[in-house]
Motif scaffolding. Structure first.
Motif, mmCIF file in Angstrom:
data_model
loop_
_atom_site.group_PDB
_atom_site.id
_atom_site.type_symbol
_atom_site.label_atom_id
_atom_site.label_comp_id
_atom_site.label_asym_id
_atom_site.label_seq_id
_atom_site.Cartn_x
_atom_site.Cartn_y
_atom_site.Cartn_z
ATOM 1 N N LEU A 145 0.815 -1.216 0.000
ATOM 2 C CA LEU A 145 0.000 0.000 0.000
ATOM 3 C C LEU A 145 0.846 1.263 0.000
ATOM 4 N N ILE A 146 1.901 1.278 0.804
ATOM 5 C CA ILE A 146 2.704 2.501 0.900
ATOM 6 C C ILE A 146 3.631 2.680 -0.299
ATOM 7 N N GLU A 147 3.710 1.642 -1.151
ATOM 8 C CA GLU A 147 4.562 1.715 -2.334
ATOM 9 C C GLU A 147 3.795 2.173 -3.576
ATOM 10 N N VAL A 148 2.470 2.218 -3.496
ATOM 11 C CA VAL A 148 1.651 2.612 -4.650
ATOM 12 C C VAL A 148 1.876 4.085 -4.954
ATOM 13 N N ARG A 149 2.189 4.379 -6.204
ATOM 14 C CA ARG A 149 2.387 5.760 -6.629
ATOM 15 C C ARG A 149 1.236 6.273 -7.483
ATOM 16 N N ALA A 150 0.421 5.366 -7.997
ATOM 17 C CA ALA A 150 -0.676 5.755 -8.871
ATOM 18 C C ALA A 150 -1.817 6.361 -8.057
ATOM 19 N N PRO A 151 -2.380 7.486 -8.482
ATOM 20 C CA PRO A 151 -3.556 8.037 -7.813
ATOM 21 C C PRO A 151 -4.661 6.990 -7.753
ATOM 22 N N THR A 152 -5.321 6.907 -6.588
ATOM 23 C CA THR A 152 -6.259 5.815 -6.340
ATOM 24 C C THR A 152 -7.609 6.342 -5.867
ATOM 25 N N LEU A 153 -8.670 5.806 -6.471
ATOM 26 C CA LEU A 153 -10.036 6.135 -6.074
ATOM 27 C C LEU A 153 -10.654 4.915 -5.404
ATOM 28 N N LEU A 154 -11.148 5.098 -4.189
ATOM 29 C CA LEU A 154 -11.770 4.030 -3.417
ATOM 30 C C LEU A 154 -13.274 4.287 -3.357
ATOM 31 N N LEU A 155 -14.064 3.417 -3.969
ATOM 32 C CA LEU A 155 -15.512 3.543 -3.995
ATOM 33 C C LEU A 155 -16.124 2.482 -3.089
ATOM 34 N N VAL A 156 -16.938 2.922 -2.126
ATOM 35 C CA VAL A 156 -17.516 1.995 -1.154
ATOM 36 C C VAL A 156 -18.983 2.348 -0.943
ATOM 37 N N GLY A 157 -19.819 1.330 -0.753
ATOM 38 C CA GLY A 157 -21.224 1.548 -0.465
ATOM 39 C C GLY A 157 -21.430 2.150 0.915
ATOM 40 N N GLY A 158 -22.378 3.076 1.021
ATOM 41 C CA GLY A 158 -22.621 3.739 2.292
ATOM 42 C C GLY A 158 -23.113 2.816 3.386
ATOM 43 N N ASP A 159 -23.708 1.666 3.013
ATOM 44 C CA ASP A 159 -24.188 0.702 4.000
ATOM 45 C C ASP A 159 -23.234 -0.474 4.171
ATOM 46 N N ASP A 160 -22.040 -0.340 3.662
ATOM 47 C CA ASP A 160 -21.019 -1.400 3.760
ATOM 48 C C ASP A 160 -20.002 -0.975 4.828
ATOM 49 N N GLN A 161 -20.486 -0.817 6.069
ATOM 50 C CA GLN A 161 -19.715 -0.152 7.115
ATOM 51 C C GLN A 161 -18.349 -0.770 7.401
ATOM 52 N N PRO A 162 -18.230 -2.102 7.553
ATOM 53 C CA PRO A 162 -16.893 -2.653 7.831
ATOM 54 C C PRO A 162 -15.886 -2.327 6.727
ATOM 55 N N VAL A 163 -16.355 -2.350 5.470
ATOM 56 C CA VAL A 163 -15.449 -2.080 4.352
ATOM 57 C C VAL A 163 -15.107 -0.592 4.279
ATOM 58 N N ILE A 164 -16.048 0.275 4.689
ATOM 59 C CA ILE A 164 -15.727 1.702 4.759
ATOM 60 C C ILE A 164 -14.552 1.925 5.690
ATOM 61 N N GLU A 165 -14.594 1.301 6.853
ATOM 62 C CA GLU A 165 -13.528 1.487 7.835
ATOM 63 C C GLU A 165 -12.193 0.977 7.306
#
Length: 216
Positions: A145-165
């Motif tokens: 994760l800390i080695e990724v240089r590419a801009p990253t978009l994280l899309l998560v469902g609003g009711d998918d609480q564990p995955v949001i965290e």
């Protein structure tokens, strides 16, 4: 927008993988899809997103990262290292194909496929321009994760609480530009009316903005 699709057999050192490559007339970039565990290149959700990207002038490659025999082995579906190695092999393949060699590459990963996409992006920083995660588990990318240089978009469902965290933690860990966007009222698979369309719109705008031919 004129598009055409070909079935590809991609020969890697460890396996022969089947994929569907869709090229768009005057494409500005290519998006390589990494599906989640238990899914395949036939995923209706990924195919819906891919069609939207094609309409935006982006080429797409949907690929099975496991062979049919491997897919039957449940543990391999969650082997992020193996999936990432396969993605790296496909990225290298794209770089030498006449039809795709000059196209900047983005990765679109779902669920565990998002972790594999991030590991592959860290391994090929010169090739991967950007990453989009749909309901992803970026935490499974581990130290990469800390080695990724590419801009990253994280899309998560609003009711998918564990995955949001988990995505919030990943965003805070990453050293590149990383944005977390919540799709209101959506669960993990974005099956609610309009949810997948919003995913496609967010991903399409992000990928179109980041996948432009490099200046020479």
């Amino acid at each position: 927008m004129t598009t055409w699709t070909t079935e590809e057999r991609i020969e890697l050192a460890s396996a022969s993988l089947d994929g569907d490559l869709t090229l768009a007339e005057h494409a500005t970039g290519l998006v390589l899809f990494a599906h989640g565990s238990g899914s395949s290149r036939q995923s209706p959700r990924n195919r819906a997103v891919a069609r939207d990207l094609n309409r935006r002038g982006l080429a797409t490659l949907l690929i099975d990262l496991l062979t049919p025999h491997e897919e039957a082995t449940r543990d391999l579906r969650f082997d992020v290292g193996l999936l990432a190695d396969r993605l790296v092999g496909v990225i290298d393949w794209l770089r030498v194909q006449p039809a795709t060699a000059t196209l900047p590459v983005g990765l679109f990963g779902a669920s565990t496929g998002a972790a594999a996409a991030l590991v592959a992006a860290a391994a090929r920083p010169e090739s991967v321009r950007t990453v989009v995660s749909r309901g992803g588990r970026p935490d499974l990318a581990g130290p990469a994760l800390i080695e990724v240089r590419a801009p990253t978009l994280l899309l998560v469902g609003g009711d998918d609480q564990p995955v949001i965290e988990l995505n919030e933690q990943a965003r805070n860990t990453m050293r590149t530009r990383a944005e977390l966007r919540i799709i209101p009222g959506a669960t993990h698979l974005f099956e609610e009316p309009g949810a997948l369309e919003q995913v496609a719109a967010e991903a399409g705008e992000w990928l179109t903005a980041h996948l432009t031919p490099a200046l020479r």
